[in-house]
Structures are given as structure tokens and as C-alpha cells.
Design a protein around this motif. Sequence first.
Motif, PDB file in Angstrom:
ATOM      1  N   GLU A  60      55.502  -2.050-134.044  1.00 23.17           N
ATOM      2  CA  GLU A  60      55.642  -3.109-133.059  1.00 23.17           C
ATOM      3  C   GLU A  60      56.488  -2.658-131.870  1.00 23.17           C
ATOM      4  O   GLU A  60      56.262  -3.080-130.732  1.00 23.17           O
ATOM      5  CB  GLU A  60      56.269  -4.344-133.706  1.00 23.17           C
ATOM      6  CG  GLU A  60      56.292  -5.568-132.823  1.00 23.17           C
ATOM      7  CD  GLU A  60      56.832  -6.782-133.546  1.00 23.17           C
ATOM      8  OE1 GLU A  60      56.549  -7.914-133.099  1.00 23.17           O
ATOM      9  OE2 GLU A  60      57.542  -6.614-134.552  1.00 23.17           O
ATOM     10  N   HIS A  68      52.219  -5.901-126.013  1.00 24.76           N
ATOM     11  CA  HIS A  68      51.787  -6.462-127.297  1.00 24.76           C
ATOM     12  C   HIS A  68      50.950  -7.718-127.075  1.00 24.76           C
ATOM     13  O   HIS A  68      49.949  -7.943-127.773  1.00 24.76           O
ATOM     14  CB  HIS A  68      53.007  -6.777-128.165  1.00 24.76           C
ATOM     15  CG  HIS A  68      52.683  -7.049-129.592  1.00 24.76           C
ATOM     16  ND1 HIS A  68      52.174  -8.261-130.006  1.00 24.76           N
ATOM     17  CD2 HIS A  68      52.765  -6.280-130.702  1.00 24.76           C
ATOM     18  CE1 HIS A  68      51.975  -8.218-131.317  1.00 24.76           C
ATOM     19  NE2 HIS A  68      52.317  -7.025-131.761  1.00 24.76           N
ATOM     20  N   GLU A  72      46.980  -8.282-128.346  1.00 25.71           N
ATOM     21  CA  GLU A  72      46.845  -9.234-129.452  1.00 25.71           C
ATOM     22  C   GLU A  72      45.397  -9.481-129.888  1.00 25.71           C
ATOM     23  O   GLU A  72      45.118  -9.535-131.103  1.00 25.71           O
ATOM     24  CB  GLU A  72      47.514 -10.557-129.077  1.00 25.71           C
ATOM     25  CG  GLU A  72      47.555 -11.590-130.191  1.00 25.71           C
ATOM     26  CD  GLU A  72      48.404 -11.145-131.387  1.00 25.71           C
ATOM     27  OE1 GLU A  72      48.068 -11.545-132.515  1.00 25.71           O
ATOM     28  OE2 GLU A  72      49.372 -10.406-131.168  1.00 25.71           O
ATOM     29  N   ILE A  75      44.239  -6.978-132.580  1.00 25.79           N
ATOM     30  CA  ILE A  75      45.010  -6.764-133.806  1.00 25.79           C
ATOM     31  C   ILE A  75      44.421  -7.572-134.958  1.00 25.79           C
ATOM     32  O   ILE A  75      44.211  -8.778-134.853  1.00 25.79           O
ATOM     33  CB  ILE A  75      46.493  -7.137-133.583  1.00 25.79           C
ATOM     34  CG1 ILE A  75      47.096  -6.235-132.496  1.00 25.79           C
ATOM     35  CG2 ILE A  75      47.282  -6.999-134.883  1.00 25.79           C
ATOM     36  CD1 ILE A  75      48.493  -6.631-132.067  1.00 25.79           C
ATOM     37  N   ARG A  78      48.815  -7.522-139.648  1.00 27.32           N
ATOM     38  CA  ARG A  78      50.209  -7.559-139.205  1.00 27.32           C
ATOM     39  C   ARG A  78      51.132  -7.569-140.410  1.00 27.32           C
ATOM     40  O   ARG A  78      50.888  -8.302-141.374  1.00 27.32           O
ATOM     41  CB  ARG A  78      50.466  -8.805-138.354  1.00 27.32           C
ATOM     42  CG  ARG A  78      49.576  -8.931-137.128  1.00 27.32           C
ATOM     43  CD  ARG A  78      49.610 -10.343-136.552  1.00 27.32           C
ATOM     44  NE  ARG A  78      48.760 -10.462-135.382  1.00 27.32           N
ATOM     45  CZ  ARG A  78      47.440 -10.629-135.423  1.00 27.32           C
ATOM     46  NH1 ARG A  78      46.813 -10.697-136.605  1.00 27.32           N
ATOM     47  NH2 ARG A  78      46.740 -10.729-134.305  1.00 27.32           N
ATOM     48  N   ARG A  98      51.398  -2.929-137.052  1.00 23.59           N
ATOM     49  CA  ARG A  98      50.160  -3.593-136.657  1.00 23.59           C
ATOM     50  C   ARG A  98      48.979  -2.635-136.770  1.00 23.59           C
ATOM     51  O   ARG A  98      49.123  -1.433-136.576  1.00 23.59           O
ATOM     52  CB  ARG A  98      50.260  -4.083-135.207  1.00 23.59           C
ATOM     53  CG  ARG A  98      51.505  -4.923-134.900  1.00 23.59           C
ATOM     54  CD  ARG A  98      51.416  -6.296-135.536  1.00 23.59           C
ATOM     55  NE  ARG A  98      52.540  -7.128-135.189  1.00 23.59           N
ATOM     56  CZ  ARG A  98      53.580  -7.369-135.986  1.00 23.59           C
ATOM     57  NH1 ARG A  98      53.644  -6.794-137.182  1.00 23.59           N
ATOM     58  NH2 ARG A  98      54.557  -8.172-135.612  1.00 23.59           N
TER      59      ARG A  98
END
Length: 402
Positions: A60, A68, A72, A75, A78, A98
Motif C-alpha cells: 500500500e 491508490h 482502486e 484492485i 486487499r 494489494r
Amino acid sequence: MTDGQDLRHNTITADVALAGGGLANGLIAWRLAQARPDLSILIVEAGETLGGNHTWSFHETDVTPGQHDWLEPFIVHRWDSQLVSFPKRRRRLETGYRSITSERFDDVLRGVPNIKVISGTPVDWLSADAIGLADERRIESALVIDGRGYAPSPHLQLGWQKFLGQHVRLEQPHGLDAPVIMDADIPQEGGYRFIYLLPFSDTEVLIEDTYYADDDALDTDALRQRIASYAQARNWQIAEVIREEDGILPITLGGDIEAYWADYLKAPPAGLRAALFHPVTGYSLPDAVRVADLIASRPSLASKDVGEALRTYAIETWRSQRFYRLLNRMLFWAARPTERYKVLQRFYGLPPGLIERFYAGQNTLADKIRLLAGKPPVPIHRALPCLAGRHPDGISPPIERA
């Protein structure tokens, strides 16, 4: 904005043309589409899907909070912490982790209105303002970027990180609550070796056998057997192999970055093709994110202007990473192959902030002093030549021109 095809001449036009649909070019397309929705963006990929068959993971702290946020949508998985395991060290690091899958990567990019994709078609040639496809179509664009992966070069001296991973479903829960970034408490075969584990659900896990080696040959059958043996040792019964991926990542020991970039005068490179990857891990996501932001912020999107910005960024990054290439020489040259794990075992005893900055490629001077302080985890008589840029066995030293 231009977006069209001259059927008489078999020519396609676009504002931005990206050769290769891997991580670097995909993120460039995404950021440009966000920043400039008026642009027509075209990605050409030799394979059927963007991103191929990969799982990209990152800490992260490898990227800024703002970066980030724009990552998103890509992704898929997590976690709040990560684990490492060595013969004389076990540790949990409270750093988020991630993962992005190539399947999600392809889905997200194909859903953007001003990004068009030509897949299943190799690039035959390219220049600063055009791409020729294997099916004889021609693409014309003010900006062409070559992101087709690493190309061998006499200007870089390399080691290799090689891996094969299997996404498996187990008969029973695996018991993991976080990724295992490195499990090096296993037989060391041919160089530094570890198992990498990503728990996707209670019974699904990616088991990846990874090792650092001097050559780039990949024996996939041997790695499959090693994964099976590892699972058996943990009493994991594999019910199904859902997916398999493999890779060979370059690890830099030295080189002449100016000469390397001189080979790309026709169209600017990006990603691994631009030698933009972490020197020690081979991972390219943090640099790919930074480059995407860099290009999206450019006032001019002409190949010449973007190429100069990328060249400047790549050379400055190379110069800032000299210390990491020194560490690689310690790992590949100073340590005996079966004892290379000791370098990383020591590293993971250092403060969490230093470890986070290491993976982001942003260690401070104080960090570097701390990394070299104390008794080295390799024979001193072999470490000293590496510090001076020489191979301890008298082999020609790496080129370190910058």
C-alpha cells in the motif's frame, strides 16, 4: 480529437497509440482517459487480452494515497498485513498489501469509452508517429509508446527472478490470514528461493515458487513439482489448479542507461522496455503508476516531448537506484547460492518504515547506512569487491555509467 479509419488505405488514426497492452501501457491509457476524455486512445496487444495472464501485487505504501485512489478500480484483493518466514526469523508486517488481476485489468480498460483495443494482432514495426501491424494495417498518431515488455540489451547487466504460480483450490481451509510475501524456510535450490502465498479465500490460494538465479532458463515442470511438494509439506490437499502463471523478471546489477535509451530513438518506451522496474524485486507497478501520472500531466502529447520526459525520468530514476544495484551484486556475487537467503533474513529484521521505503524504491541516506551497518550476511572478502563495483571472482565489473 481524431478517431477513424481510412478504409481505402487501411489506416487507423488516434491521438495516442500504445504498442503492447501490458501493465505500463494500460495504466497510461487509464490516466490519459481520465485526464483527457476528449482523446482517442488505441491499445494494440498481440495477445487476446490486455495484461496477459498475471497477478500484480504491491504494498500500500508503494504509491501515494492519490495514486491508490485512481488504481482502486483495478484492485481485486486487499489485506491489512503481510508475513515473512526464514530459518531464523518470522515476522508480521502491518503494511497493507494489494493485488490486481489481469482479468480485472482487461475488463476495466475495455469499459472506458475513449479507449479502443486491437487484440490478437502483433506489432510489425513502429515509429514516433505510426505503428505497422502484422495484418498490414497502419496506425497513425502524434504519440506512440512502446510498452511491449523487456527487450534484451547489451547495455544492461542482469540477474533474474523467475517464478511459477498456481492458483489452487484446496480440500480444506489453508489457515492463512495474510499474504506470505516470502517463505524462505525451504530448501535453497540454485539461488535464493522462496514461496509466495496469496490467500484469495478460505480454500483458494496462489502458491508461487520464486527464485533468484544467474540465468533466465525456466524449468516449469520442476517448479510444478516443487509447488506440489510444498503443499504436501503443509498438509494442503490440492483439489483443483484453477490457473497457472509464470514469469522471468530482470534484476539489474549494472549498466549504461544512456546507451540503453539511445536504442529507442524511434518511439519512447515504457515499463520494462524502458528499464523502469525495481532493481531488486523486478516489480514494475510503482514506476508504471508514476509514469502514467507523468504523461497525463504533460502539456504536449507529441512523441518527441513525451519521449524526452520519459528519458529524463528513467535516467534520474536509474541514478537514484545505484544503491539497489550494489545490493544486488552483494546478493548475486558475494553470497553463496544456498546462503543468499541470509541477506533477506537480515533485511526483514530492520524497521518497518525502512522496509516500506525499500519496496517503494525511496530509501533515505540514513536507511542506506543502516542497511550496510554491522556484520554483513555474506563473507567480507567477497562483499568488499562488490562495494567497489568489482566481481569478487575477477570477472569484468558491471558498467555503471549514468
